[in-house]
Design an enzyme around this catalytic site. Sequence first.
Site, PDB file in Angstrom:
ATOM      1  N   ASP A 117      15.297  10.908  -9.587  1.00 19.95           N
ATOM      2  CA  ASP A 117      16.641  11.363  -9.218  1.00 19.95           C
ATOM      3  C   ASP A 117      16.668  11.662  -7.716  1.00 19.95           C
ATOM      4  OD1 ASP A 117      17.495  10.955 -11.803  1.00 19.95           O
ATOM      5  OD2 ASP A 117      17.223  13.034 -12.421  1.00 19.95           O
ATOM      6  N   LYS A 130       2.940   4.443  -1.146  1.00 21.10           N
ATOM      7  CA  LYS A 130       2.901   5.325  -2.312  1.00 21.10           C
ATOM      8  C   LYS A 130       4.075   6.299  -2.225  1.00 21.10           C
ATOM      9  CE  LYS A 130      -1.312   3.683  -1.649  1.00 21.10           C
ATOM     10  NZ  LYS A 130      -2.607   4.271  -1.794  1.00 21.10           N
ATOM     11  N   HIS A 187       0.810  -1.225   0.000  1.00 20.24           N
ATOM     12  CA  HIS A 187       0.000   0.000   0.000  1.00 20.24           C
ATOM     13  C   HIS A 187       0.841   1.272   0.000  1.00 20.24           C
ATOM     14  CE1 HIS A 187      -3.423   2.552   1.692  1.00 20.24           C
ATOM     15  NE2 HIS A 187      -3.970   1.926   0.669  1.00 20.24           N
TER      16      HIS A 187
END
Length: 513
Positions: free
Chosen positions: A180, A175, A173
């Site tokens: 870079d 995110k 889950h």
Amino acid sequence: RSSWLLLAPLLTPPVPVITAPPCSLCPEGAHRFQWIRNLVPEFGISSSHVRVLSSPTEFYELLKVQIKTAKQRVVMASLYLGTGLLEQELVDCLEETLEKSLQAKGSSNLRVSILLDYTRGSRGRKNSRTMLIPLLQRFPEQVRVSLFHTPNLRGLLRLLIPERFNETIGLQHIKVYLFDDNVILSGANLSDLYFTNRQDRYVLLQDSPEIADFFTELVDAIGDVSLQLQRDDTVQMMEGMVHPYQGDKMAYCEIANQRVMEVINSARTRQELLHAKTFHSSQQGSSLLSQQGPQASGGLKPEPDTWIYPLIQMKPFGIQIDEMVTETLLTEAERDARIYLTTGYFNLTQAYMDLILGTRAEYRILLASPEVNGFFGAKGVAGAIPAAYVYIEHQFYSEVCYLHQQERVQLQEYSRAGWTFHAKGLWLYLAGSDLPCLTLIGSPNFGYRSVHRDLEAQVAIVTENKALQQQLHQEQEQLYLCSGVVSSSTFEQPNRYVKLWVKLVTPLIKNFF
């Protein structure tokens, strides 16, 4: 079919966990939160490197710009990648950037690593996997797609639970979107709703190589214990790695724990050494400045005024740092401090509810009204989920009233025509302050799933800088402006009617959504 879900707690015994005693907060300003660095690495940065985003469109456009300008690495961790036109545009941006990097140097330094959940990413014929296979086929040396499969979905349970329902057992889950040395932390997935009309939270940490390295290593560690997507749409584990659902569960969880904790502990050691070195240099610099006068200060790097603490929660692997830090923050929040807590799915753990009801700070809890719940209007059993959330909300509100805490603990419902609500996190205002000095932002929802089932990550951002505090305050205000205060009359409205079967079933299945 969902009756099989009731067997999950019996069929998936938890891995034993090691807990640490909570730490007391120190009294001085933002530095009162430095106890968190006893658990995780502390990254000191300038507040000028932090940018708070406010809309799905801004998030989507930033993703595209960051992909197009990436030179060394693109690392994206999400629950899934959608299959619409907007998602295809993201894939096209990746392809274009990879192609340019090859043409520029012949052999490219650019590496793309994508981590998704296996069950959610495999749902349907057209899915996250089919969206990404062309990249794997064209750039096999540069692209890695890892699909995390929970070790708790195995054996008979895995055979019997159908698609969609199998996602209730446990998910990847996290995110994190990294380009870079720029890192975006959010609760948003890579899907068109999250790019258009599904409200979430997003923060960009710019030019932060140490933070980018940490999250790259974290995603790599989870990727190493995940299934690797192949060019022919098959999956296989890395050589020598225990399989998540065919191999020994305890052995798999121990290896996963070691890999993730190695990332956390090595980063923590690096940051401690860097902090000691910086402190020593600054002491020398101060001595030189006092000798040379104010003109010599131009070349010195400014002192950090903002600190980033990554908080990881992976209960299947026995890692519960986020839970420990969150509970300590709620426990130690002083009288007259204010905590604004938001979740798209109001289903707090019993521990969090007890702390909110039993401690001294004021709480303003923002949650989704039924119409902006992500499950509103869904087909089948899922269509009853908003009603289950109403029932859970009503029970909590009744407890608040029973304890005569309505002034101190206030519920507010987000409502916005044509939108859904997915924002999560909290803002902490110290007693007597009009601006927050700390926010939590990332993937956890403060519910049972976030604490016990899924892989989660968020960051605590602590800042002394008034301009950044103002950004965070405005973010909070903007979300809460679209809300109404919950009262007893809220639950008397026709759209709050909860059927008897939903009331009976909710206590049995609330730990799965």
